[in-house]
Each structure stands twice: as C-alpha cells, then as structure tokens.
Design an enzyme around this catalytic site. Structure first.
Site, PDB file in Angstrom:
ATOM      1  N   PRO A 112      -0.457  -7.201   0.073  1.00  0.00           N
ATOM      2  CA  PRO A 112      -1.872  -7.405   0.610  1.00  0.00           C
ATOM      3  C   PRO A 112      -3.152  -7.464  -0.439  1.00  0.00           C
ATOM      4  O   PRO A 112      -3.591  -6.304  -0.465  1.00  0.00           O
ATOM      5  CB  PRO A 112      -1.745  -6.541   1.755  1.00  0.00           C
TER       6      PRO A 112
ATOM      7  N   ASP B  81      -4.531  -4.593  -4.651  1.00  0.00           N
ATOM      8  CA  ASP B  81      -3.797  -4.296  -3.604  1.00  0.00           C
ATOM      9  C   ASP B  81      -4.088  -3.104  -2.559  1.00  0.00           C
ATOM     10  O   ASP B  81      -4.430  -2.027  -2.905  1.00  0.00           O
ATOM     11  CB  ASP B  81      -2.222  -3.640  -4.513  1.00  0.00           C
ATOM     12  N   HIS B  82      -4.262  -3.727  -1.231  1.00  0.00           N
ATOM     13  CA  HIS B  82      -4.791  -2.817  -0.283  1.00  0.00           C
ATOM     14  C   HIS B  82      -3.854  -1.678   0.189  1.00  0.00           C
ATOM     15  O   HIS B  82      -4.417  -0.795   0.937  1.00  0.00           O
ATOM     16  CB  HIS B  82      -5.236  -3.626   0.909  1.00  0.00           C
ATOM     17  N   ARG B  83      -2.706  -1.518  -0.132  1.00  0.00           N
ATOM     18  CA  ARG B  83      -1.715  -0.677   0.140  1.00  0.00           C
ATOM     19  C   ARG B  83      -2.202   0.807  -0.392  1.00  0.00           C
ATOM     20  O   ARG B  83      -2.383   1.862   0.372  1.00  0.00           O
ATOM     21  CB  ARG B  83      -0.484  -1.081  -0.220  1.00  0.00           C
TER      22      ARG B  83
ATOM     23  N   VAL C  27      -5.028   1.223  -2.518  1.00  0.00           N
ATOM     24  CA  VAL C  27      -6.568   1.265  -2.755  1.00  0.00           C
ATOM     25  C   VAL C  27      -7.111   0.784  -1.379  1.00  0.00           C
ATOM     26  O   VAL C  27      -7.014  -0.228  -1.185  1.00  0.00           O
ATOM     27  CB  VAL C  27      -6.731   0.541  -4.275  1.00  0.00           C
TER      28      VAL C  27
END
Length: 446
Positions: free
Chosen positions: A247, A418-420, A422
């Site tokens: 994501p 990467d939104h996972r 961070v």
C-alpha cells in the site's frame, strides 16, 4: 577423488540460473579461487569460483542453459588423479553427459485406490536422495521441473507429463517448454487452411502474389519483438507485485538546493574527489533515516524489522534493465566514500559485474531522473524496502521570499512509502529532516 561442481545457492529465492559462459575447458587445470563458470540470476552476473586446485574432467551443461540451483554442472578431479573410464565415472556419480538421451520407463502402479495412470517417469536411473540433479517423482506421474518451466507450461496450457526434460537429470527447464510451444504452434498453423490470397486489381489471375508482409502474422509490417531477458522478467514481476501488494502513499516537496549546488561546486574546486548532486542526496537520505529511525524499517509477515545502520539502494539503469545496488552503512560513510562506491557500482552494473550480495537488503532507494530533465515523478517501492525517493531536475525558478520575487534553484522530490510499517506522520517527520539537511548541506560533511 573426482567430484561434482554444483550451482551454488547464490540467493535463497532463486530457483534457476542461466549458465552464461564457461571460463575453463575440459582437461584444463585451475587453481583455487579461479573462476570456473559465470552464471546469471534475475539480478546479477555471478562468478563460480573453485574451492581448491584441480582439473576439469568434463562439463555437464552447455552455455546458455537454464540450470536449477544446486544442480551439477561439471565433474572435477584432483591434479594428480586420472580418469580412465569417463562413462563409468559419470554413472558412479549419477549424472549424464550433455545431450545424452535417458530412457523412460513407466511408473509402476501403486497399491491402494486406483489413480490416473501416469505416462512415464522422467528417468530410469537409481536416484540418490537429496541429489538436486535427480528428476525425482513428486507424486503419481509428476515430473521434476524448474519453477519457471512449471509457470510457463501452466500459462501455455501444457501438461508436464507431455514434455521431455533436457536439464540435468531429465529436469524440465525453460527451453523444453519453449520448444513444446513452438511445436504446438507449428502444428496448429500446418492444420489451419489458409484463404486464397486476393488478386490485386489489374493483376492477371494466376500470377504469383508478392512476398507476405507483417500483416500475415497479425502484426503491422515492420513490427519486431524482443524476447524478455531474465532481468526484465524479474523486474516486471517485482514491480507488479509491489504495486499490487504494497500500500503506497506519497509525500511531495519542492526543495531549494542553491546551497547544495554551491557545496558540490566547492568540493570539486577544493578536492580531487568527483561528487555529484545524487551522492549528496544519498548522504542526506541516510542521515534523515538515522534521525528518524522509525523509517529505517521493513515489513515482514511476523514483525516490523528495524535496522541499526542505514543501507541505501541506488537505482542504476543498464541495457538489461534497472538494478539497485546497496550502499552499506551510508549514514557512517563520508561523502567522498559514498561517491566512490556509487561510481564503482555504476561501472560494474553496466558491464554486468555486480555481485548478488551487493543487490540485496536496504530499507530505502534513491532514484534520480533529473539528469534527463524530468521535473517530477513517483517511483514504485523496491520490496522489501519500505520507501523510495524519486528525484527530479534542479531548475532555476521564481519564488517569493519576504514579499519579494527572487530566482532560486528548486528540486522536486517524491517519497513513496509502504503504509504497513510506516505511518504518514513518521514519513512527514522524515521529509522535514531531509529538507533541513538539503537546506543546510554542510551537515552532510560531518
């Protein structure tokens, strides 16, 4: 005693390599650490070195062949050893010479419930457990094939049982599937009736038509196709997987880089080192990661993995595709050391001489298209890294300072994250730290 030379486990997720070239010939002596063969993975070209001195008895794999990791590719002997009967030695070692045909025998029917009969076992030899060259039966009628060959056969609608393996130990490899596809295509074309060609107006009936154009193959005239290389296929797969599964979110900023440009000019005038703007930005990225350690992470299925030092990937364009060698501990290196390392990586990347370990790891990559005049772009994260910084061109533009219009050198950057592992706030803190370093570049020399 004679022994087999196997393809080393160059990288854990590599199922196959391509044997690019032999650096030795049969009956040629070699010393310890001499390069025996060169193999190509999806990412790099790797030399296979000799562990001790010896002589090449025979090679088992031709140049250009796709070989599974761990498979035997040559027979070696000690310098003082003689091999009077090569076929007997090959049988003793459980291998076959290149191109040797292997007999196929039916798989015996198992006891118990009736199963669909298999066509044939790939090899009638006695196989040694754990020998990667053995085309072991993995189930009723299922032959041993490389992961790439399995995928190609599945995509083409081919049954592995119908294919003849030409790899080590009868293993089905890419060229076997390609040959089967070509054979099938040729058979279909031979059975398909072709309509009679139209006779152009003014041409007498029965006059031979001209040479066929590209229209006959369904493509416009002049169209060519370039087969995918291993590197291009790997890049496509990794980028598609990253865009689909990671994501992404993006932060953009426009940075004044007049001081950064001035520092680069001063370094060139006062030292013999060649330092580019990109080298300075790599150093700034490393220090920003050190200042915001929550960015120096990657996502795994079990945990968010944090690292004590900052390893920065550098995107390098080559004829074979994009590669990203990693500058280790860039937060602890001087700017001149970073510049020298990057220059070495670029030279060896373009000649295909990067080592596999130089392409692994890292938490962030810097990709720069500014030298091509690109003003701004967004980049796809290189898994398993958590971010990538896309750098545009440095250009003089009007800006407003204290109510006055001035000319400044500006550079647009885009951070893909990467939104996972961070969150947006952490990435914003990182961008602020990065901006402060670019605006005050003397801190990059500390």
């Amino acid at each position: 005693m004679a022994e087999l030379l196997h393809v080393p486990e160059i990288v854990t997720d590599a199922g196959d390599v391509t044997l690019r070239s032999w650096q030795v010939t049969e009956n040629q002596p070699y010393a310890a650490t001499d390069t025996l063969a060169t193999v190509e993975t999806d990412k790099a070209v790797v030399d296979v070195e000799a562990e001790s001195a010896g002589v090449v008895v025979t090679t088992l794999v031709d140049e250009g062949s796709t070989v599974p990791v761990g498979a035997p590719i040559a027979v070696l002997r000690a310098s003082d050893e003689q091999v009077p009967d090569l076929p007997a030695l090959l049988r003793q070692l459980g291998v076959s010479a290149p191109g040797e045909e292997r007999a196929r025998e039916p798989v015996p029917e198992p006891s118990g419930p009736a199963l669909e009969p298999s066509r044939a076992a790939p090899d009638s030899r006695q196989h040694t457990p754990g020998d990667p060259s053995s085309p072991r039966i993995e189930g009723q009628g299922r032959v041993f094939a490389s992961p790439l060959a399995r995928r190609m056969a599945r995509d083409a609608g081919l049954a592995l049982d119908d294919l003849h393996g030409s790899g080590p130990g009868g293993r089905i490899v890419r060229r076997d599937v390609e040959a089967a596809i070509a054979d099938r295509t040729g058979a279909v074309e031979s059975r398909t009736p072709r309509p009679a060609p139209e006779v152009p107006a003014g041409q007498p009936a029965g006059q031979p038509a001209g040479e066929p154009t590209g229209q006959a193959t369904g493509q416009p005239a002049g169209v060519t196709e370039v087969p995918h290389t291993r590197a291009r296929t790997a890049i496509a797969a990794r980028m598609a997987r990253s865009k689909q599964q990671v994501p992404h979110f993006y932060l953009r900023d426009t940075l004044p880089v007049d001081e950064l440009v001035r520092l680069r000019r001063d370094l060139a005038a006062q030292t013999s080192a060649t330092v580019s703007l990109n080298d300075l930005l790599i150093r700034a990225v490393a220090l920003a990661h050190a200042a915001v350690p929550a960015m120096n992470v990657i996502w795994t299925d079990e945990a968010v993995r944090a690292f004590p030092s900052v390893d920065v990937g550098v995107a390098v364009a080559t004829d074979a595709g994009l590669v990203t060698p990693v500058v280790r501990e860039a937060d602890r290196m001087s700017i001149t050391a970073i510049a020298a390392t990057v220059r070495d990586y670029v030279d060896r990347a373009r000649s295909g001489q990067l080592r596999q370990d130089e392409l692994e790891g890292g938490t962030v990559t810097v990709t720069n298209l500014g030298m091509h005049g690109i003003e701004e772009f967004s980049a796809i994260i290189n898994p398993p890294q958590a971010s990538i910084l896309a750098v545009g061109a440095a250009r003089e533009e009007p800006i407003v300072r204290d109510g006055r219009v001035e000319v400044a050198t500006l550079m647009r950057v885009t951070l893909s994250v990467d939104h996972r592992p961070v969150d947006g706030v952490v990435a914003a803190e990182w961008m602020s730290a990065f901006r402060a370093l670019v605006e005050n570049p003397l801190r990059l020399l500390v």
